[in-house]
Design an enzyme around this catalytic site. Structure first.
Site, PDB file in Angstrom:
ATOM      1  N   LYS A  62       0.862  -1.190   0.000  1.00  0.00           N
ATOM      2  CA  LYS A  62       0.000   0.000   0.000  1.00  0.00           C
ATOM      3  C   LYS A  62       0.887   1.224   0.000  1.00  0.00           C
ATOM      4  O   LYS A  62       2.012   1.188   0.504  1.00  0.00           O
ATOM      5  CB  LYS A  62      -0.883   0.010   1.255  1.00  0.00           C
ATOM      6  CG  LYS A  62      -2.137   0.834   1.089  1.00  0.00           C
ATOM      7  CD  LYS A  62      -3.174   0.071   0.293  1.00  0.00           C
ATOM      8  CE  LYS A  62      -4.437   0.843   0.063  1.00  0.00           C
ATOM      9  NZ  LYS A  62      -5.520  -0.024  -0.457  1.00  0.00           N
TER      10      LYS A  62
ATOM     11  N   GLY B  48     -20.213   6.677   2.920  1.00  0.00           N
ATOM     12  CA  GLY B  48     -19.128   6.960   1.964  1.00  0.00           C
ATOM     13  C   GLY B  48     -19.701   6.829   0.568  1.00  0.00           C
ATOM     14  O   GLY B  48     -20.262   5.769   0.228  1.00  0.00           O
TER      15      GLY B  48
ATOM     16  N   ASN C  25     -16.118   5.950  -5.065  1.00  0.00           N
ATOM     17  CA  ASN C  25     -16.125   4.835  -6.012  1.00  0.00           C
ATOM     18  C   ASN C  25     -16.808   3.597  -5.412  1.00  0.00           C
ATOM     19  O   ASN C  25     -17.797   3.100  -5.965  1.00  0.00           O
ATOM     20  CB  ASN C  25     -14.669   4.528  -6.409  1.00  0.00           C
ATOM     21  CG  ASN C  25     -14.562   3.288  -7.284  1.00  0.00           C
ATOM     22  OD1 ASN C  25     -14.740   2.170  -6.811  1.00  0.00           O
ATOM     23  ND2 ASN C  25     -14.310   3.477  -8.559  1.00  0.00           N
ATOM     24  N   ALA C  26     -16.301   3.134  -4.270  1.00  0.00           N
ATOM     25  CA  ALA C  26     -16.829   1.885  -3.708  1.00  0.00           C
ATOM     26  C   ALA C  26     -18.282   2.057  -3.257  1.00  0.00           C
ATOM     27  O   ALA C  26     -19.132   1.211  -3.552  1.00  0.00           O
ATOM     28  CB  ALA C  26     -15.947   1.438  -2.541  1.00  0.00           C
TER      29      ALA C  26
HETATM   30  P1  NAD Z   1     -13.224   7.547  -2.817  1.00  0.00           P
HETATM   31  O1  NAD Z   1     -12.196   8.571  -2.647  1.00  0.00           O
HETATM   32  O2  NAD Z   1     -13.770   7.307  -4.180  1.00  0.00           O
HETATM   33  O3  NAD Z   1     -14.479   7.846  -1.853  1.00  0.00           O
HETATM   34  C1  NAD Z   1     -14.358   8.033  -0.484  1.00  0.00           C
HETATM   35  C2  NAD Z   1     -15.714   8.494   0.032  1.00  0.00           C
HETATM   36  O4  NAD Z   1     -15.674   8.521   1.459  1.00  0.00           O
HETATM   37  C3  NAD Z   1     -16.114   9.888  -0.416  1.00  0.00           C
HETATM   38  O5  NAD Z   1     -17.507   9.919  -0.703  1.00  0.00           O
HETATM   39  C4  NAD Z   1     -15.855  10.751   0.825  1.00  0.00           C
HETATM   40  O6  NAD Z   1     -16.687  11.887   0.898  1.00  0.00           O
HETATM   41  C5  NAD Z   1     -16.200   9.765   1.921  1.00  0.00           C
HETATM   42  N1  NAD Z   1     -15.601  10.103   3.194  1.00  0.00           N
HETATM   43  C6  NAD Z   1     -14.342  10.558   3.459  1.00  0.00           C
HETATM   44  N2  NAD Z   1     -14.200  10.780   4.775  1.00  0.00           N
HETATM   45  C7  NAD Z   1     -15.385  10.432   5.343  1.00  0.00           C
HETATM   46  C8  NAD Z   1     -15.877  10.436   6.667  1.00  0.00           C
HETATM   47  N3  NAD Z   1     -15.100  10.828   7.679  1.00  0.00           N
HETATM   48  N4  NAD Z   1     -17.146  10.015   6.872  1.00  0.00           N
HETATM   49  C9  NAD Z   1     -17.928   9.611   5.848  1.00  0.00           C
HETATM   50  N5  NAD Z   1     -17.537   9.589   4.584  1.00  0.00           N
HETATM   51  C10 NAD Z   1     -16.279  10.001   4.342  1.00  0.00           C
HETATM   52  O7  NAD Z   1     -12.612   6.205  -2.189  1.00  0.00           O
HETATM   53  P2  NAD Z   1     -12.968   4.709  -2.524  1.00  0.00           P
HETATM   54  O8  NAD Z   1     -12.031   4.228  -3.551  1.00  0.00           O
HETATM   55  O9  NAD Z   1     -14.442   4.576  -2.720  1.00  0.00           O
HETATM   56  O10 NAD Z   1     -12.536   4.009  -1.153  1.00  0.00           O
HETATM   57  C11 NAD Z   1     -13.406   3.949  -0.026  1.00  0.00           C
HETATM   58  C12 NAD Z   1     -12.969   2.795   0.856  1.00  0.00           C
HETATM   59  O11 NAD Z   1     -12.992   1.593   0.084  1.00  0.00           O
HETATM   60  C13 NAD Z   1     -11.541   2.902   1.418  1.00  0.00           C
HETATM   61  O12 NAD Z   1     -11.486   2.318   2.690  1.00  0.00           O
HETATM   62  C14 NAD Z   1     -10.726   2.089   0.440  1.00  0.00           C
HETATM   63  O13 NAD Z   1      -9.528   1.610   1.014  1.00  0.00           O
HETATM   64  C15 NAD Z   1     -11.727   0.985   0.159  1.00  0.00           C
HETATM   65  N6  NAD Z   1     -11.438   0.258  -1.082  1.00  0.00           N
HETATM   66  C16 NAD Z   1     -11.511   0.872  -2.301  1.00  0.00           C
HETATM   67  C17 NAD Z   1     -11.211   0.148  -3.440  1.00  0.00           C
HETATM   68  C18 NAD Z   1     -11.315   0.738  -4.813  1.00  0.00           C
HETATM   69  O14 NAD Z   1     -11.026   0.022  -5.791  1.00  0.00           O
HETATM   70  N7  NAD Z   1     -11.754   1.971  -4.969  1.00  0.00           N
HETATM   71  C19 NAD Z   1     -10.825  -1.199  -3.331  1.00  0.00           C
HETATM   72  C20 NAD Z   1     -10.783  -1.792  -2.086  1.00  0.00           C
HETATM   73  C21 NAD Z   1     -11.091  -1.041  -0.968  1.00  0.00           C
END
Ligand code: NAD
Length: 433
Positions: free
Chosen positions: A123, A235, A238-239
């Site tokens: 990471k 949240g 993306n996810a």
């Molecule tokens: P992202 O940047 O696309 O979205 C993050 C979201 O979380 C945003 O909507 C943001 O406003 C929100 N957020 C941030 N701080 C917050 C808080 N304190 N309270 C509530 N919401 C909050 O990120 P992502 O890629 O969707 O990742 C989100 C989670 O999923 C992370 O833990 C990441 O490690 C995990 N993840 C993502 C992927 C991927 O492929 N995108 C894969 C595996 C795991």
């Protein structure tokens, strides 16, 4: 001189912040030890698995738009490479810490093993606030970060990808920089790239799509009929937003969603695409028509069938675990439930689909992207999704078998399943003392 002071002050601030935070790496270690005890893991192997193989800390000078140079701190942690090259995303966030990056790299190791893909875990992270940076500043930061870690990455060494607040556009800058440094046109050192730079069809939706396949299996196992069942998503990046869309396609009514600015609630249901459109226009899901405001904390405690934490770590703790009413918690985010909360929720019969299983679809399609890049031969989205589903259904089934056989919670089961594979690879390599 000013820059040195800035860096020193940043590090001091970092240390103070760390002191106030539950140590997320300790969480990862507790989970590891719990599973190791249950499966009687060889203590020599456990000793090796308690720390990353390698951690690189870099300072990243970036010329800001006002002409001043700001020095950012970045990390790359390669946790374990027994099963293949290190693999994991890069997070841009003001709260990034070395411990967080180490924990995330450990989880990547177990995740790749659960998903059955030939990788170790890694990471990266940069302490920065991308929301306060211009696109030019972000591009210079991204290119310099990859330059700084370029000596330890590569298609057979370590393969970065997106995580929180990084995206395909940033991956495009990464691969371009890496190609220039190495005078090569390899497609496989970075995944999550734009389709026009040989990203994979289906990668953008893969994390959520994998999660939706696994929730489908869990619902069958628990006899929950998705038609009319309810889901809440914390949240909305993306996810989270794509999970909401795909769960709604399965029949779930999405009753609440949130982002860093707060949430929106309507027990009658929220259209996941319309609220995403509202977020894209206004910067938040808040104030979406026909919804009430709900805080991130209250969203977690809503009565619902499926709760999807899809933001950051440690949002469900011993403080609120007793108030969680969801039947299934599908961890799109990494590390949203602390070990103490895990125990409380297990006792209460909440079915947790742990992060290393629930969100493994993202890295699985990253693996497909890597394979396609190495071959220079690219698949249709349909083929990607079919292959993803096969691996996700298998990972869920194997984890459930271990949980039932060993009478442990699903997280410990996923760890036992993953650790047995990593330990086997270490044994046959003979790389432990
Ligand atoms: P992202 O940047 O696309 O979205 C993050 C979201 O979380 C945003 O909507 C943001 O406003 C929100 N957020 C941030 N701080 C917050 C808080 N304190 N309270 C509530 N919401 C909050 O990120 P992502 O890629 O969707 O990742 C989100 C989670 O999923 C992370 O833990 C990441 O490690 C995990 N993840 C993502 C992927 C991927 O492929 N995108 C894969 C595996 C795991």
């Amino acid at each position: 001189m000013t820059n040195q002071i800035d860096t020193f002050e940043m590090l001091q601030m970092q240390l103070e912040k760390d002191a106030n935070k539950i140590d997320v790496f300790e969480v990862a270690q507790i989970q590891l030890k719990k599973a190791a005890n249950k499966m009687n893991l060889d203590p020599n192997i456990l000793a090796r698995l308690k720390e990353p193989e390698r951690v690189l800390m870099v300072s990243i000078p970036v010329k800001m738009d006002n002409g001043a140079v700001k020095v950012f701190t970045g990390f790359r942690s390669q946790y374990n490479t027994a099963r293949g090259p290190a693999k994991g995303g890069v997070r841009y966030h003001p709260d990034v810490t070395l411990d967080e990056v180490k924990a995330l790299s450990a989880w990547m190791t177990w995740k790749c093993a659960v998903a059955g893909i030939p990788y170790g875990g890694a990471k990266g992270g940069v302490i920065c606030n991308p929301k306060e940076m211009s696109e030019g500043e972000l591009e210079r930061l991204s290119r310099r970060y990859i330059f700084e870690i370029s000596s330890i990455i590569g298609p057979r060494q370590d393969i970065p990808a997106p995580d929180v607040y990084t995206n395909p556009k940033i991956m495009g800058w990464y691969i371009d920089t890496y190609n220039k440094i190495t005078n090569s046109a390899d497609y496989s050192t970075i995944t999550g790239k734009p389709i026009d730079l040989w990203g994979s069809e289906g990668r953008g939706e893969a994390t959520a799509r994998g999660l939706s396949y696994i929730v489908e299996e869990a619902a069958k196992h628990l006899n929950i009929n998705p038609s009319g069942a309810t889901a809440a998503v914390q949240g909305y990046g993306n996810a989270g937003s794509i999970s909401a869309k795909l769960l709604s396609e399965q029949g779930y009514k999405i009753i609440a969603v949130s982002d860093s600015k707060g949430g929106a609630y309507n027990p009658q249901g929220i259209d996941p695409l319309q609220i995403l459109d509202h977020k894209n226009k206004t910067g938040s899901v808040r104030n979406f028509p026909n919804t009430e405001f709900i805080s991130n904390e209250d969203l977690l405690e809503l009565e619902c069938d499926v709760l999807v934490p899809a933001a950051l770590e440690e949002v469900i703790t011993k403080k609120n675990a007793k108030d969680i009413k969801a039947k299934i918690i599908a961890e799109a985010a990494n590390g949203p439930v602390t070990p103490e909360a895990d125990d409380i929720l297990y006792q209460r019969g909440v079915f947790i689909i742990p992060d290393i299983l629930a969100n493994s679809g993202g890295v699985t399609v990253s693996y497909f992207e890597w394979v396609q890049g190495l071959c220079g031969y690219f698949w249709s989205e349909d083929k990607v999704n079919r292959r993803l589903k096969k691996l996700m259904v298998k990972a869920f089934g194997e984890t459930l078998k271990v949980a039932q056989r060993a009478k442990v919670d699903n997280r410990t089961a996923a760890y036992i399943y993953a650790l047995s594979k990593v330990a086997k690879a270490m044994e046959v390599r003979g790389i432990w003392p």
